[in-house]
Design an enzyme around this catalytic site. Structure first.
Site, PDB file in Angstrom:
ATOM      1  N   PRO A 241       0.798  -1.226   0.000  1.00 52.87           N
ATOM      2  CA  PRO A 241       0.000   0.000   0.000  1.00 52.87           C
ATOM      3  C   PRO A 241       0.833   1.280   0.000  1.00 52.87           C
ATOM      4  O   PRO A 241       1.838   1.377   0.703  1.00 52.87           O
ATOM      5  CB  PRO A 241      -0.813  -0.095   1.298  1.00 52.87           C
ATOM      6  CG  PRO A 241      -0.902  -1.554   1.569  1.00 52.87           C
ATOM      7  CD  PRO A 241       0.393  -2.135   1.084  1.00 52.87           C
ATOM      8  N   ASN A 242       0.374   2.209  -0.793  1.00 47.99           N
ATOM      9  CA  ASN A 242       0.889   3.578  -0.895  1.00 47.99           C
ATOM     10  C   ASN A 242       2.240   3.694  -1.590  1.00 47.99           C
ATOM     11  O   ASN A 242       2.692   4.800  -1.841  1.00 47.99           O
ATOM     12  CB  ASN A 242       0.941   4.258   0.478  1.00 47.99           C
ATOM     13  CG  ASN A 242      -0.430   4.365   1.095  1.00 47.99           C
ATOM     14  OD1 ASN A 242      -1.374   4.789   0.437  1.00 47.99           O
ATOM     15  ND2 ASN A 242      -0.556   3.946   2.333  1.00 47.99           N
TER      16      ASN A 242
ATOM     17  N   ARG B  98       5.066  11.076  -2.184  1.00 43.76           N
ATOM     18  CA  ARG B  98       5.045  10.944  -0.721  1.00 43.76           C
ATOM     19  C   ARG B  98       6.271  11.638  -0.145  1.00 43.76           C
ATOM     20  O   ARG B  98       7.260  11.828  -0.820  1.00 43.76           O
ATOM     21  CB  ARG B  98       5.076   9.464  -0.306  1.00 43.76           C
ATOM     22  CG  ARG B  98       3.808   8.732  -0.644  1.00 43.76           C
ATOM     23  CD  ARG B  98       3.862   7.320  -0.124  1.00 43.76           C
ATOM     24  NE  ARG B  98       3.531   7.319   1.308  1.00 43.76           N
ATOM     25  CZ  ARG B  98       3.689   6.279   2.093  1.00 43.76           C
ATOM     26  NH1 ARG B  98       4.190   5.162   1.635  1.00 43.76           N
ATOM     27  NH2 ARG B  98       3.342   6.347   3.366  1.00 43.76           N
TER      28      ARG B  98
ATOM     29  N   TYR C 255      11.042   8.922   1.964  1.00 46.94           N
ATOM     30  CA  TYR C 255      10.960   7.892   0.930  1.00 46.94           C
ATOM     31  C   TYR C 255      11.770   8.182  -0.325  1.00 46.94           C
ATOM     32  O   TYR C 255      11.792   7.358  -1.238  1.00 46.94           O
ATOM     33  CB  TYR C 255       9.488   7.671   0.554  1.00 46.94           C
ATOM     34  CG  TYR C 255       8.626   7.320   1.728  1.00 46.94           C
ATOM     35  CD1 TYR C 255       8.779   6.101   2.383  1.00 46.94           C
ATOM     36  CD2 TYR C 255       7.673   8.204   2.212  1.00 46.94           C
ATOM     37  CE1 TYR C 255       7.994   5.775   3.483  1.00 46.94           C
ATOM     38  CE2 TYR C 255       6.877   7.883   3.307  1.00 46.94           C
ATOM     39  CZ  TYR C 255       7.048   6.667   3.939  1.00 46.94           C
ATOM     40  OH  TYR C 255       6.277   6.348   5.024  1.00 46.94           O
TER      41      TYR C 255
ATOM     42  N   ASN D 177       8.369  -5.096  -0.171  1.00 49.02           N
ATOM     43  CA  ASN D 177       8.172  -3.921   0.679  1.00 49.02           C
ATOM     44  C   ASN D 177       6.668  -3.881   0.906  1.00 49.02           C
ATOM     45  O   ASN D 177       5.919  -3.415   0.068  1.00 49.02           O
ATOM     46  CB  ASN D 177       8.665  -2.645   0.021  1.00 49.02           C
ATOM     47  CG  ASN D 177       8.503  -1.429   0.908  1.00 49.02           C
ATOM     48  OD1 ASN D 177       7.735  -1.454   1.859  1.00 49.02           O
ATOM     49  ND2 ASN D 177       9.212  -0.365   0.580  1.00 49.02           N
TER      50      ASN D 177
ATOM     51  N   ALA E  89       2.843  -0.512   5.136  1.00 44.32           N
ATOM     52  CA  ALA E  89       2.221  -0.667   6.450  1.00 44.32           C
ATOM     53  C   ALA E  89       1.788  -2.105   6.733  1.00 44.32           C
ATOM     54  O   ALA E  89       1.698  -2.502   7.897  1.00 44.32           O
ATOM     55  CB  ALA E  89       1.028   0.278   6.582  1.00 44.32           C
TER      56      ALA E  89
ATOM     57  N   GLU F  70      12.874  -8.603   2.967  1.00 41.12           N
ATOM     58  CA  GLU F  70      11.988  -7.472   3.172  1.00 41.12           C
ATOM     59  C   GLU F  70      12.794  -6.182   3.062  1.00 41.12           C
ATOM     60  O   GLU F  70      13.898  -6.094   3.600  1.00 41.12           O
ATOM     61  CB  GLU F  70      11.341  -7.581   4.548  1.00 41.12           C
ATOM     62  CG  GLU F  70      10.371  -6.460   4.857  1.00 41.12           C
ATOM     63  CD  GLU F  70       9.596  -6.731   6.126  1.00 41.12           C
ATOM     64  OE1 GLU F  70       8.827  -7.712   6.152  1.00 41.12           O
ATOM     65  OE2 GLU F  70       9.773  -5.975   7.083  1.00 41.12           O
TER      66      GLU F  70
ATOM     67  N   HIS G 282      12.581  -1.830   3.329  1.00 43.93           N
ATOM     68  CA  HIS G 282      11.890  -0.596   3.703  1.00 43.93           C
ATOM     69  C   HIS G 282      12.770   0.567   3.286  1.00 43.93           C
ATOM     70  O   HIS G 282      13.973   0.574   3.585  1.00 43.93           O
ATOM     71  CB  HIS G 282      11.619  -0.531   5.211  1.00 43.93           C
ATOM     72  CG  HIS G 282      10.690  -1.587   5.680  1.00 43.93           C
ATOM     73  ND1 HIS G 282       9.327  -1.483   5.523  1.00 43.93           N
ATOM     74  CD2 HIS G 282      10.925  -2.784   6.259  1.00 43.93           C
ATOM     75  CE1 HIS G 282       8.766  -2.571   6.017  1.00 43.93           C
ATOM     76  NE2 HIS G 282       9.708  -3.378   6.457  1.00 43.93           N
TER      77      HIS G 282
ATOM     78  N   ARG H 233      11.382   5.451  13.503  1.00 47.44           N
ATOM     79  CA  ARG H 233      10.066   6.043  13.287  1.00 47.44           C
ATOM     80  C   ARG H 233       9.122   5.703  14.432  1.00 47.44           C
ATOM     81  O   ARG H 233       9.556   5.317  15.508  1.00 47.44           O
ATOM     82  CB  ARG H 233       9.530   5.586  11.928  1.00 47.44           C
ATOM     83  CG  ARG H 233      10.483   6.082  10.804  1.00 47.44           C
ATOM     84  CD  ARG H 233       9.943   5.969   9.444  1.00 47.44           C
ATOM     85  NE  ARG H 233       8.688   6.689   9.287  1.00 47.44           N
ATOM     86  CZ  ARG H 233       7.875   6.489   8.268  1.00 47.44           C
ATOM     87  NH1 ARG H 233       8.171   5.609   7.340  1.00 47.44           N
ATOM     88  NH2 ARG H 233       6.754   7.171   8.171  1.00 47.44           N
TER      89      ARG H 233
END
Length: 148
Positions: free
Chosen positions: A9-10, A17, A22, A73, A76, A97, A99, A106
């Site tokens: 998502p996103n 963003r 990012y 990735n 969320a 994975e 990110h 964060r």
């Protein structure tokens, strides 16, 4: 060799963003770089993105019989996507994975990854280069094995 590159998502909004978190590259630019990197390693990289956990789970179940590894990735979903975690685990494939931002610097809820627990490794905070490191690792792991 075939590696799946999955984004959650996103991530389709990359480039728009928050660039301080990012970066400025768009998802199509990142995908093109990883696909090109795969070609240099004689590896097919197949890209997929969805804002829906169910669509990602369906994709994993449909595509992994013909793949040798996964770069993901989950956005969320990495933090709460238990069905995604189970789908990744069920593949039996090596998973890395990625990110873009450093999830450990964060919000507290971002600092735990439920999907990371089924991955061979988690690359966090290295921007889009993390995808390239993941690709290099998977190709090496699959072709030579790391003994780990």
């Amino acid at each position: 060799m075939r590696i799946l590159l999955i984004n959650g998502p996103n991530l389709n909004a990359l480039g728009q963003r928050d660039p301080t978190l990012y970066g400025t590259m768009t998802l199509p630019e990142i995908e093109a770089a990883v696909v090109a990197g795969g070609e240099e390693l004689d590896t097919e990289v197949v890209c997929f993105q969805s804002n829906s956990e169910g669509a990602i789970v369906d994709y994993i179940q449909e595509q992994t019989p013909n793949a040798q590894g996964i770069i993901i990735n989950g956005g969320a979903l990495s933090h709460y996507g238990l069905s995604l975690r189970d789908a990744l685990s069920d593949t039996g494939l090596p998973v890395v994975e990625v990110h873009l931002s450093n999830i450990h610097a964060r919000e507290s809820w971002r600092q735990r990854s439920v999907t990371g627990s089924v991955a061979k490794g988690v690359i966090t905070g290295l921007g889009w280069s993390g995808y390239m490191y993941a690709l290099d690792y998977l190709v090496t792991e699959i072709t030579q094995g790391s003994g780990q």
